[in-house]
Design an enzyme around this catalytic site. Structure first.
Site, PDB file in Angstrom:
ATOM      1  N   LYS A  64      45.897  49.546  39.072  1.00  0.00           N
ATOM      2  CA  LYS A  64      45.929  48.995  40.425  1.00  0.00           C
ATOM      3  C   LYS A  64      47.152  49.553  41.131  1.00  0.00           C
ATOM      4  O   LYS A  64      48.243  49.605  40.550  1.00  0.00           O
ATOM      5  CB  LYS A  64      46.030  47.464  40.388  1.00  0.00           C
ATOM      6  CG  LYS A  64      44.936  46.808  39.571  1.00  0.00           C
ATOM      7  CD  LYS A  64      43.571  46.972  40.173  1.00  0.00           C
ATOM      8  CE  LYS A  64      42.487  46.664  39.165  1.00  0.00           C
ATOM      9  NZ  LYS A  64      41.163  47.167  39.534  1.00  0.00           N
TER      10      LYS A  64
ATOM     11  N   ASP B  61      39.183  47.195  32.894  1.00  0.00           N
ATOM     12  CA  ASP B  61      39.135  47.069  34.361  1.00  0.00           C
ATOM     13  C   ASP B  61      39.844  45.776  34.765  1.00  0.00           C
ATOM     14  O   ASP B  61      39.418  45.078  35.678  1.00  0.00           O
ATOM     15  CB  ASP B  61      37.652  47.053  34.798  1.00  0.00           C
ATOM     16  CG  ASP B  61      37.462  47.216  36.295  1.00  0.00           C
ATOM     17  OD1 ASP B  61      38.399  47.659  36.974  1.00  0.00           O
ATOM     18  OD2 ASP B  61      36.356  46.894  36.786  1.00  0.00           O
TER      19      ASP B  61
ATOM     20  N   ALA C 259      34.101  40.813  32.944  1.00  0.00           N
ATOM     21  CA  ALA C 259      33.242  39.995  33.815  1.00  0.00           C
ATOM     22  C   ALA C 259      33.271  40.504  35.267  1.00  0.00           C
ATOM     23  O   ALA C 259      34.314  40.985  35.712  1.00  0.00           O
ATOM     24  CB  ALA C 259      33.719  38.541  33.761  1.00  0.00           C
ATOM     25  N   PRO C 260      32.164  40.404  35.984  1.00  0.00           N
ATOM     26  CA  PRO C 260      30.873  39.838  35.574  1.00  0.00           C
ATOM     27  C   PRO C 260      30.010  40.757  34.701  1.00  0.00           C
ATOM     28  O   PRO C 260      28.974  40.320  34.213  1.00  0.00           O
ATOM     29  CB  PRO C 260      30.181  39.563  36.919  1.00  0.00           C
ATOM     30  CG  PRO C 260      30.778  40.560  37.868  1.00  0.00           C
ATOM     31  CD  PRO C 260      32.191  40.778  37.416  1.00  0.00           C
ATOM     32  N   GLY C 261      30.361  42.041  34.533  1.00  0.00           N
ATOM     33  CA  GLY C 261      29.611  42.808  33.527  1.00  0.00           C
ATOM     34  C   GLY C 261      29.045  44.151  33.956  1.00  0.00           C
ATOM     35  O   GLY C 261      28.204  44.700  33.248  1.00  0.00           O
ATOM     36  N   GLY C 262      29.508  44.706  35.069  1.00  0.00           N
ATOM     37  CA  GLY C 262      28.972  46.005  35.526  1.00  0.00           C
ATOM     38  C   GLY C 262      29.208  47.125  34.516  1.00  0.00           C
ATOM     39  O   GLY C 262      28.301  47.910  34.222  1.00  0.00           O
TER      40      GLY C 262
ATOM     41  N   SER D 228      31.211  47.498  40.477  1.00  0.00           N
ATOM     42  CA  SER D 228      32.083  48.263  39.571  1.00  0.00           C
ATOM     43  C   SER D 228      31.274  49.210  38.695  1.00  0.00           C
ATOM     44  O   SER D 228      31.804  50.197  38.183  1.00  0.00           O
ATOM     45  CB  SER D 228      32.874  47.329  38.653  1.00  0.00           C
ATOM     46  OG  SER D 228      33.719  46.529  39.401  1.00  0.00           O
TER      47      SER D 228
ATOM     48  N   ASP E  85      36.962  38.651  28.337  1.00  0.00           N
ATOM     49  CA  ASP E  85      37.315  38.159  29.674  1.00  0.00           C
ATOM     50  C   ASP E  85      37.279  36.635  29.637  1.00  0.00           C
ATOM     51  O   ASP E  85      36.383  36.053  29.024  1.00  0.00           O
ATOM     52  CB  ASP E  85      36.318  38.692  30.728  1.00  0.00           C
ATOM     53  CG  ASP E  85      36.877  38.645  32.141  1.00  0.00           C
ATOM     54  OD1 ASP E  85      37.344  37.572  32.565  1.00  0.00           O
ATOM     55  OD2 ASP E  85      36.852  39.689  32.808  1.00  0.00           O
TER      56      ASP E  85
HETATM   57  N1  SAM Z   1      34.539  45.754  35.117  1.00  0.00           N
HETATM   58  C1  SAM Z   1      34.007  44.501  35.643  1.00  0.00           C
HETATM   59  C2  SAM Z   1      32.570  44.752  36.048  1.00  0.00           C
HETATM   60  O1  SAM Z   1      32.115  45.888  35.948  1.00  0.00           O
HETATM   61  O2  SAM Z   1      31.880  43.805  36.426  1.00  0.00           O
HETATM   62  C3  SAM Z   1      34.820  43.966  36.793  1.00  0.00           C
HETATM   63  C4  SAM Z   1      36.176  43.538  36.353  1.00  0.00           C
HETATM   64  S1  SAM Z   1      37.024  42.591  37.565  1.00  0.00           S
HETATM   65  C5  SAM Z   1      37.551  43.793  38.657  1.00  0.00           C
HETATM   66  C6  SAM Z   1      38.475  42.170  36.724  1.00  0.00           C
HETATM   67  C7  SAM Z   1      38.266  41.197  35.582  1.00  0.00           C
HETATM   68  O3  SAM Z   1      39.431  41.232  34.778  1.00  0.00           O
HETATM   69  C8  SAM Z   1      38.098  39.748  35.995  1.00  0.00           C
HETATM   70  O4  SAM Z   1      36.874  39.249  35.518  1.00  0.00           O
HETATM   71  C9  SAM Z   1      39.262  39.008  35.356  1.00  0.00           C
HETATM   72  O5  SAM Z   1      38.899  37.751  34.830  1.00  0.00           O
HETATM   73  C10 SAM Z   1      39.615  39.968  34.238  1.00  0.00           C
HETATM   74  N2  SAM Z   1      40.996  39.881  33.743  1.00  0.00           N
HETATM   75  C11 SAM Z   1      42.149  40.000  34.428  1.00  0.00           C
HETATM   76  N3  SAM Z   1      43.191  39.861  33.611  1.00  0.00           N
HETATM   77  C12 SAM Z   1      42.688  39.654  32.371  1.00  0.00           C
HETATM   78  C13 SAM Z   1      43.260  39.436  31.096  1.00  0.00           C
HETATM   79  N4  SAM Z   1      44.585  39.435  30.927  1.00  0.00           N
HETATM   80  N5  SAM Z   1      42.436  39.273  30.052  1.00  0.00           N
HETATM   81  C14 SAM Z   1      41.083  39.287  30.198  1.00  0.00           C
HETATM   82  N6  SAM Z   1      40.489  39.486  31.401  1.00  0.00           N
HETATM   83  C15 SAM Z   1      41.290  39.668  32.465  1.00  0.00           C
END
Ligand code: SAM
Length: 369
Positions: free
Chosen positions: A324, A295, A235-238, A208, A254
């Site tokens: 999405k 994200d 998460a994971p943190g990109g 990401s 997250d």
């Molecule tokens: N941007 C992140 C990166 O660069 O690593 C990747 C994000 S990943 C696609 C989506 C994340 O959104 C997941 O870790 C999920 O736990 C989190 N997520 C989904 N719904 C959420 C919510 N309502 N509150 C907090 N986190 C949420």
């Protein structure tokens, strides 16, 4: 004055819009919805053909480009008044390009550049290589025969900083290529083919990372040291890593674990909150943050609700969030978000399917002070 040379004949050439492969129908749906909304009172008729990462639009009464938005959401790049050339051996193709397209450049006194790329860079590696070979052969052909024109040639890297400029685009498809000469300012994207292929940083914990780096490039704004960032669904943190390595203070929200191997060495600081990103709000006594990025994999309606809160109070200066997409008919889902953002005074934003996006689009913008 428009430096492009047009004639009654060229006005009937098609407009080619490029998009991510398999999103042709989504782009088509968006084009139809937006042109229908604009052209209720005109007689312009459109025929649209879609496939292979491109949509072809032919206007019959005047150039359709007169009424187009500067970029559609699903559009990577555009070729106005395009010419189709069937496949030939590369040397003969170079000669044909010179005959059909170089006159638009030689009649102008502007510098020019050349963008050669595959319509489908994601899946067609051989065509990407053919595009690179064609560029070299075409430039060599021009150097031998058109010395005056070649003196005005600027390589794409230097060209981006030197408008006004004409761009000869050559977009390779399996059976031939689409070619077009346009001012740089009329391209959807100054980057050749709209292809923003970003470099991965091995310290980043997820792919990401590439998306947020692409956003920075498109916004023309890099995060600065000590800026305050809220990263929802971090998460994971990109994305967090992209800010941390530039010295930002990141609040990552997250339920899942962050997997950062490094914060970079620019003094970035991270706080991780295991909270719901949709309902999260920063403490009331703090000024707006510099960046709100999100994200989260949540439905588009919830995304709209989340961003309304951040923009209306306002709680942030800049924002980046993605939406999405449903499997079918994505544009109707995006329209309420686009309509909402258009109504906010002083908001500059773009809504685009990034080169690194898959089944999603990204919205980013800045609130004027
Ligand atoms: N941007 C992140 C990166 O660069 O690593 C990747 C994000 S990943 C696609 C989506 C994340 O959104 C997941 O870790 C999920 O736990 C989190 N997520 C989904 N719904 C959420 C919510 N309502 N509150 C907090 N986190 C949420």
């Amino acid at each position: 004055m428009n430096p492009m040379i047009t004639s009654p004949i060229t006005a009937t050439r098609p407009l080619i819009l490029l998009c991510r492969e398999t999103f042709e129908q989504a782009l088509l749906e968006e084009v139809r919805a937006k042109l229908n909304a604009q052209q209720r009172d005109t007689t312009t008729r459109l025929t649209v053909e879609a496939g292979q990462g491109l949509v072809k639009i032919s206007g019959t009464t005047r150039p359709v480009t007169d009424t187009l938005p500067s970029a559609f959401i699903f559009e990577r790049q555009r070729l106005n008044q395009a010419v189709w050339l069937e496949n030939l051996p590369l040397k003969r193709l170079a000669r044909e390009i010179a005959v059909r397209l170089l006159p638009d450049i030689s009649r102008s006194h502007l510098p020019w550049s050349l963008h050669t790329f595959a319509a489908n860079p994601d899946s067609d590696q051989p065509l990407t290589r053919r595009a690179a070979n064609l560029r070299d052969i075409f430039l060599e052909f021009c150097a031998q025969r058109f010395t005056v024109v070649v003196k005005r040639y600027r390589p794409p890297e230097r060209a981006a900083t030197q408008p006004p400029l004409l761009v000869l685009q050559l977009c390779l498809a399996p059976q031939g290529l689409w070619g077009s000469v346009m001012p740089l300012s009329q391209l959807t994207d100054p980057c050749p083919g709209g292809i923003h292929r970003m470099h991965f940083d091995p310290q980043a914990p997820s792919r990401s990372y590439l998306k947020i780096e692409e956003v920075f490039e498109r916004m023309g704004q890099m995060p600065k040291s000590r800026q305050r960032v809220v990263d929802l669904g971090a998460a994971p943190g990109g994305w967090s890593y992209a800010f941390l390595k530039r010295g930002c203070q990141v609040l990552a929200v997250d339920h899942g674990p962050m997997k950062l191997k490094s914060h970079g060495d620019a003094g970035g600081r991270l706080v991780h909150l295991r909270e719901n990103g949709i309902s999260f709000r920063p403490p009331a006594d703090q000024p707006p943050v510099d960046w709100l990025v999100s994200d989260m994999l949540i439905p588009p309606g919830k995304t709209l609700g989340m961003i309304r809160k951040w923009l209306e109070e306002p709680l942030t200066r800049r924002f980046v969030f993605n939406v999405k997409l449903p499997q079918q008919h994505p544009y109707p889902v995006l329209k309420p978000i686009e309509d909402y953002l258009r109504r906010i005074p002083g908001l500059r934003f773009q809504m685009r399917q990034l080169y690194h996006d898959r089944r999603e689009i990204t919205v980013f913008g800045v609130r004027e002070e």
